[in-house]
Design a protein around this motif. Structure first.
Motif, PDB file in Angstrom:
ATOM      1  N   GLU A   1     -38.935  12.463  52.534  1.00 34.36           N
ATOM      2  CA  GLU A   1     -37.878  13.251  52.113  1.00 34.36           C
ATOM      3  C   GLU A   1     -38.408  14.640  51.807  1.00 34.36           C
ATOM      4  OE1 GLU A   1     -34.263  15.011  51.282  1.00 34.36           O
ATOM      5  OE2 GLU A   1     -34.805  12.971  52.035  1.00 34.36           O
TER       6      GLU A   1
ATOM      7  N   THR B   1     -41.001  16.169  53.217  1.00 37.56           N
ATOM      8  CA  THR B   1     -41.748  16.636  54.346  1.00 37.56           C
ATOM      9  C   THR B   1     -40.752  16.439  55.462  1.00 37.56           C
ATOM     10  OG1 THR B   1     -42.824  14.756  54.781  1.00 37.56           O
ATOM     11  CG2 THR B   1     -43.998  16.314  53.766  1.00 37.56           C
ATOM     12  N   ARG B   2     -39.265  16.420  55.216  1.00 37.02           N
ATOM     13  CA  ARG B   2     -38.367  16.280  56.315  1.00 37.02           C
ATOM     14  C   ARG B   2     -38.497  17.198  57.504  1.00 37.02           C
ATOM     15  NH1 ARG B   2     -32.478  17.210  54.397  1.00 37.02           N
ATOM     16  NH2 ARG B   2     -33.859  17.424  52.536  1.00 37.02           N
ATOM     17  N   ASN B   3     -38.719  18.319  57.076  1.00 32.69           N
ATOM     18  CA  ASN B   3     -38.821  19.404  57.813  1.00 32.69           C
ATOM     19  C   ASN B   3     -40.300  19.945  58.539  1.00 32.69           C
ATOM     20  OD1 ASN B   3     -35.748  20.016  57.858  1.00 32.69           O
ATOM     21  ND2 ASN B   3     -36.308  21.057  56.059  1.00 32.69           N
ATOM     22  N   ALA B   4     -41.090  19.098  57.973  1.00 33.09           N
ATOM     23  CA  ALA B   4     -42.443  19.212  58.566  1.00 33.09           C
ATOM     24  C   ALA B   4     -43.182  17.983  58.388  1.00 33.09           C
ATOM     25  CB  ALA B   4     -43.232  20.184  57.472  1.00 33.09           C
ATOM     26  N   PRO B   5     -42.825  17.093  59.309  1.00 34.55           N
ATOM     27  CA  PRO B   5     -43.432  15.672  59.415  1.00 34.55           C
ATOM     28  C   PRO B   5     -44.869  15.587  59.523  1.00 34.55           C
ATOM     29  CG  PRO B   5     -41.902  16.086  61.283  1.00 34.55           C
ATOM     30  CD  PRO B   5     -41.963  17.220  60.366  1.00 34.55           C
TER      31      PRO B   5
END
Length: 86
Positions: free
Chosen positions: A54, A56-60
């Protein structure tokens, strides 16, 4: 693993994160905003892996580092007797 605050711990939101007060010892800890979000996710029943995902949703590509950070936070809070596993 589900976390809960220890029964003697009170959490209070601040503009900069979260303050945890252990009423038994009188000691308090301050979590910055990312630590506060992480703890809230864990207290809501998310696993460390789910919390890291959650966060790192935008930075996997940062997921493995985030997971290590979440685990360190859980360990530190446990060592300070602020959280318990439920």
């Amino acid at each position: 693993m589900t976390l809960a605050l220890a029964r003697t711990v009170i959490a209070t939101d601040t503009e900069a994160g979260l303050v945890l007060l252990d009423e038994h010892s009188g000691r308090y800890w301050h979590l910055n905003s990312s630590g506060a979000v992480t703890l809230r996710l864990l207290l809501d029943g998310r696993s460390p892996e789910e919390a890291a995902a959650e966060l790192t949703r935008n930075a996997p590509d940062a997921a493995s580092r985030a997971l290590a950070d979440v685990r360190r936070l859980v360990a530190a809070l446990g060592k300070a007797h602020l959280v318990v596993t439920a």
